[in-house]
Scaffold this motif. Structure first.
Motif, PDB file in Angstrom:
ATOM      1  N   GLY A 151       0.788  -1.218   0.000  1.00  0.00           N
ATOM      2  CA  GLY A 151       0.000   0.000   0.000  1.00  0.00           C
ATOM      3  C   GLY A 151       0.823   1.273   0.000  1.00  0.00           C
ATOM      4  O   GLY A 151       0.382   2.306  -0.504  1.00  0.00           O
ATOM      5  N   ALA A 152       2.041   1.234   0.566  1.00  0.00           N
ATOM      6  CA  ALA A 152       2.855   2.440   0.714  1.00  0.00           C
ATOM      7  C   ALA A 152       3.641   2.706  -0.562  1.00  0.00           C
ATOM      8  O   ALA A 152       4.369   1.826  -1.051  1.00  0.00           O
ATOM      9  CB  ALA A 152       3.800   2.297   1.893  1.00  0.00           C
ATOM     10  N   LEU A 153       3.540   3.914  -1.083  1.00  0.00           N
ATOM     11  CA  LEU A 153       4.287   4.282  -2.280  1.00  0.00           C
ATOM     12  C   LEU A 153       5.767   4.455  -1.968  1.00  0.00           C
ATOM     13  O   LEU A 153       6.629   3.976  -2.721  1.00  0.00           O
ATOM     14  CB  LEU A 153       3.711   5.567  -2.879  1.00  0.00           C
ATOM     15  CG  LEU A 153       4.385   6.090  -4.150  1.00  0.00           C
ATOM     16  CD1 LEU A 153       4.384   5.035  -5.245  1.00  0.00           C
ATOM     17  CD2 LEU A 153       3.674   7.362  -4.628  1.00  0.00           C
ATOM     18  N   THR A 154       6.084   5.114  -0.868  1.00  0.00           N
ATOM     19  CA  THR A 154       7.481   5.307  -0.505  1.00  0.00           C
ATOM     20  C   THR A 154       8.157   3.962  -0.266  1.00  0.00           C
ATOM     21  O   THR A 154       7.665   3.132   0.506  1.00  0.00           O
ATOM     22  CB  THR A 154       7.599   6.170   0.759  1.00  0.00           C
ATOM     23  OG1 THR A 154       7.045   7.468   0.498  1.00  0.00           O
ATOM     24  CG2 THR A 154       9.053   6.327   1.175  1.00  0.00           C
ATOM     25  N   GLY A 155       9.263   3.741  -0.969  1.00  0.00           N
ATOM     26  CA  GLY A 155       9.990   2.498  -0.837  1.00  0.00           C
ATOM     27  C   GLY A 155       9.506   1.376  -1.729  1.00  0.00           C
ATOM     28  O   GLY A 155      10.076   0.277  -1.704  1.00  0.00           O
ATOM     29  N   ALA A 156       8.472   1.629  -2.542  1.00  0.00           N
ATOM     30  CA  ALA A 156       7.958   0.584  -3.427  1.00  0.00           C
ATOM     31  C   ALA A 156       8.992   0.236  -4.490  1.00  0.00           C
ATOM     32  O   ALA A 156       9.760   1.088  -4.952  1.00  0.00           O
ATOM     33  CB  ALA A 156       6.663   1.041  -4.080  1.00  0.00           C
ATOM     34  N   ASP A 157       9.012  -1.009  -4.900  1.00  0.00           N
ATOM     35  CA  ASP A 157       9.876  -1.469  -5.988  1.00  0.00           C
ATOM     36  C   ASP A 157       9.136  -1.285  -7.299  1.00  0.00           C
ATOM     37  O   ASP A 157       8.097  -1.923  -7.525  1.00  0.00           O
ATOM     38  CB  ASP A 157      10.236  -2.941  -5.793  1.00  0.00           C
ATOM     39  CG  ASP A 157      11.210  -3.156  -4.652  1.00  0.00           C
ATOM     40  OD1 ASP A 157      12.347  -2.671  -4.754  1.00  0.00           O
ATOM     41  OD2 ASP A 157      10.822  -3.808  -3.660  1.00  0.00           O
ATOM     42  N   VAL A 158       9.657  -0.419  -8.169  1.00  0.00           N
ATOM     43  CA  VAL A 158       8.978  -0.123  -9.420  1.00  0.00           C
ATOM     44  C   VAL A 158       9.897  -0.423 -10.595  1.00  0.00           C
ATOM     45  O   VAL A 158      11.126  -0.345 -10.499  1.00  0.00           O
ATOM     46  CB  VAL A 158       8.512   1.350  -9.481  1.00  0.00           C
ATOM     47  CG1 VAL A 158       7.664   1.699  -8.270  1.00  0.00           C
ATOM     48  CG2 VAL A 158       9.687   2.306  -9.602  1.00  0.00           C
ATOM     49  N   LEU A 159       9.288  -0.763 -11.711  1.00  0.00           N
ATOM     50  CA  LEU A 159       9.999  -0.979 -12.969  1.00  0.00           C
ATOM     51  C   LEU A 159       9.736   0.214 -13.871  1.00  0.00           C
ATOM     52  O   LEU A 159       8.593   0.489 -14.236  1.00  0.00           O
ATOM     53  CB  LEU A 159       9.514  -2.274 -13.628  1.00  0.00           C
ATOM     54  CG  LEU A 159      10.002  -3.560 -12.960  1.00  0.00           C
ATOM     55  CD1 LEU A 159       9.124  -4.737 -13.357  1.00  0.00           C
ATOM     56  CD2 LEU A 159      11.454  -3.835 -13.337  1.00  0.00           C
ATOM     57  N   ALA A 160      10.817   0.927 -14.198  1.00  0.00           N
ATOM     58  CA  ALA A 160      10.690   2.121 -15.024  1.00  0.00           C
ATOM     59  C   ALA A 160      12.073   2.520 -15.513  1.00  0.00           C
ATOM     60  O   ALA A 160      13.080   2.230 -14.858  1.00  0.00           O
ATOM     61  CB  ALA A 160      10.069   3.277 -14.227  1.00  0.00           C
TER      62      ALA A 160
END
Length: 277
Positions: A151-160
């Motif tokens: 749920g938390a955006l901060t620290g999320a692992d994203v592919l970009a």
């Protein structure tokens, strides 16, 4: 239960993807006759063209009434008159294929009136077959998959890619995420659908053949999938492009869209406005 049309299409796509894998891997170690497309559209090899020809033969012979849209086939208006259309990227991640990487994919979808009905993303070198049918869930090698519940955006692992975290994209402030990358856009989608990463996004206009299959796999795995403006995706459009892509579980997607919104307030002290788009 009788087999539905979407079930039959998914079975056909799966068989075709595996045959494509046999063809593409057969070219490894050979002269690929690498050429570069106009307008910096990237390389194309003998393998891309051979896979495109094979897929066209397999799929259109089986479904002669369907339209055809592929990265390696000249486009035409005929597909716009069809109720159902194959949307195909023979090899997504051609540069990786040329370099000897394993992270390239065959990407196949069936679209009906703008909505993806069946989809396959197959990475033969990783033995990873991602599949989905509308309303039937998403699977990896036959096992059900689901997106990350984070749920938390901060620290999320994203592919970009790195440019997608430039401040001008984010009126509400660049999110503090952990960025990762894979060269194949379809593979990025599949990895988020599998729950190995929390979200993925790209803000460049995206070709339909890169993302149509992955969009269904993501949504059937529980993701919210939209363009960069938060609008639903529709395929088989005249330009064969959509306005970027944002995908994550519903809560995380909402947090990303809030940061991207033109009326986002921005972090304390920020002067970010819509002009920075």
């Amino acid at each position: 239960m009788p087999e539905t049309e979407a079930d039959a299409d998914l079975r056909l796509l799966t068989q075709a993807a595996r045959q494509a894998g046999d063809i593409a891997t057969g070219f490894i170690g050979q002269d690929l006759d690498i050429r570069y497309k106009e307008d910096d559209a990237g390389p194309v090899t003998r393998a891309d063209l051979a896979v495109d020809t094979a897929l066209k033969d397999i799929l259109r012979d089986a479904r002669p009434g369907y339209g055809w849209l592929s990265e390696e086939t000249p486009d035409g208006e005929n597909r716009l008159t069809k109720d159902r259309v194959f949307i195909v990227d023979p090899i997504d991640g051609t540069r990786s294929y040329i370099e000897g990487s394993r992270a390239w994919a065959h990407v196949l979808a069936v679209v009906e009136h703008g909505i993806v009905q069946a989809a396959v993303v197959f990475l033969p070198m990783l033995d990873a077959l991602y599949t989905a049918r509308l309303g039937g869930g998403a699977r990896l090698n036959g096992d059900t998959i689901a997106v990350s519940p984070r749920g938390a955006l901060t620290g999320a692992d994203v592919l970009a890619t790195r440019p997608n975290l430039d401040p001008h994209h984010w009126p509400g402030g660049v999110p503090q995420v952990k960025r990762h990358h894979r060269p194949s856009l379809a593979y990025r989608q599949a990895l988020v659908a599998e729950g190995r990463y929390d979200a993925m996004f790209t803000f460049r206009p995206s070709w339909e053949w890169d993302i149509a299959a992955g969009a269904l796999i993501l949504s059937e795995a529980g993701a919210t999938v939209t363009d960069r403006r938060g609008q639903p995706l529709r395929f088989n459009g005249p330009k064969a492009q959509v306005d970027g892509l944002v995908a994550a579980n519903p809560d995380l997607h909402g947090s990303l869209m809030a940061r991207l919104a033109d009326d986002a307030p921005g972090p304390p002290g920020s002067t970010a406005t819509a002009r920075n788009r």
